[in-house]
Design a protein around this motif. Structure first.
Motif, PDB file in Angstrom:
ATOM      1  N   LYS A 166      11.451 -12.505   7.306  1.00  0.00           N
ATOM      2  CA  LYS A 166      10.783 -11.188   6.780  1.00  0.00           C
ATOM      3  C   LYS A 166      10.081 -11.503   5.629  1.00  0.00           C
ATOM      4  O   LYS A 166      10.570 -12.037   4.618  1.00  0.00           O
ATOM      5  N   THR A 167       9.159 -10.619   5.706  1.00  0.00           N
ATOM      6  CA  THR A 167       8.427 -10.763   4.159  1.00  0.00           C
ATOM      7  C   THR A 167       8.441  -9.438   3.576  1.00  0.00           C
ATOM      8  O   THR A 167       8.517  -8.331   4.073  1.00  0.00           O
ATOM      9  N   ARG A 168       8.635  -9.521   2.218  1.00  0.00           N
ATOM     10  CA  ARG A 168       8.821  -8.379   1.523  1.00  0.00           C
ATOM     11  C   ARG A 168       7.387  -7.747   1.016  1.00  0.00           C
ATOM     12  O   ARG A 168       6.436  -8.255   0.701  1.00  0.00           O
ATOM     13  N   LYS A 169       7.206  -6.318   1.239  1.00  0.00           N
ATOM     14  CA  LYS A 169       6.143  -5.738   0.836  1.00  0.00           C
ATOM     15  C   LYS A 169       6.133  -5.486  -0.630  1.00  0.00           C
ATOM     16  O   LYS A 169       7.133  -5.301  -1.243  1.00  0.00           O
ATOM     17  N   SER A 170       4.908  -5.599  -1.263  1.00  0.00           N
ATOM     18  CA  SER A 170       4.624  -5.390  -2.638  1.00  0.00           C
ATOM     19  C   SER A 170       3.818  -4.135  -2.601  1.00  0.00           C
ATOM     20  O   SER A 170       2.811  -4.087  -2.050  1.00  0.00           O
ATOM     21  N   TYR A 171       4.336  -3.455  -3.719  1.00  0.00           N
ATOM     22  CA  TYR A 171       3.215  -2.221  -3.912  1.00  0.00           C
ATOM     23  C   TYR A 171       2.836  -2.402  -5.300  1.00  0.00           C
ATOM     24  O   TYR A 171       3.666  -2.683  -6.259  1.00  0.00           O
ATOM     25  N   LYS A 189       3.307   3.289  -6.796  1.00  0.00           N
ATOM     26  CA  LYS A 189       4.662   3.683  -7.376  1.00  0.00           C
ATOM     27  C   LYS A 189       4.506   4.847  -8.144  1.00  0.00           C
ATOM     28  O   LYS A 189       5.262   5.877  -8.026  1.00  0.00           O
ATOM     29  N   ILE A 195       8.457   3.959   3.701  1.00  0.00           N
ATOM     30  CA  ILE A 195       9.154   3.430   2.303  1.00  0.00           C
ATOM     31  C   ILE A 195      10.546   3.851   2.374  1.00  0.00           C
ATOM     32  O   ILE A 195      10.763   4.919   2.758  1.00  0.00           O
ATOM     33  N   LEU A 236      14.406   3.197  -2.239  1.00  0.00           N
ATOM     34  CA  LEU A 236      13.485   2.472  -3.042  1.00  0.00           C
ATOM     35  C   LEU A 236      12.657   3.506  -3.694  1.00  0.00           C
ATOM     36  O   LEU A 236      12.203   3.383  -5.046  1.00  0.00           O
TER      37      LEU A 236
END
Length: 103
Positions: A8-13, A18, A40, A44
């Motif tokens: 799994k790749t982690r999403k970056s915001y 934010k 989302i 989080l």
């Protein structure tokens, strides 16, 4: 052979995203609604809100209850309300078009 399963790749915001989502949450929209809209997790959203509050307190050296903070919160609330009202208006326009065609 080159593809691994289960990774799994982690999403970056980015910070602006934010901040905008945090404003929406502060303006009265539910966390569930926002999480479903943007895909989302609710926890989080709450974490981002807590982090933003902590940054504001340490940055200003005081609570967010200052006059500028109140104005910013009111501005965000009004922007969110304006966006909801625009959406409602578009829905009503489409419904009116459908009903006028059926007669």
């Amino acid at each position: 052979m080159g593809v691994q399963k289960g990774i799994k790749t982690r999403k970056s915001y980015d910070a602006d995203f934010k901040q905008e989502v945090t404003r929406m949450l502060a303006s009265g929209r539910s966390a569930k609604e926002i999480s479903e809209t943007f895909g989302i997790a609710e926890n989080l959203l709450y974490r981002w809100k807590r982090m933003a509050t902590m940054k504001t307190k340490t940055k200003n050296g005081q609570n967010e209850d200052s006059n500028a903070g109140k104005l910013a919160a009111e501005n965000a609330r009004l922007r969110a309300e304006n966006e909801r009202l625009k959406t409602d208006r578009e829905i009503l326009k489409k419904a009116l078009g459908l009903f006028s065609k059926s007669d």
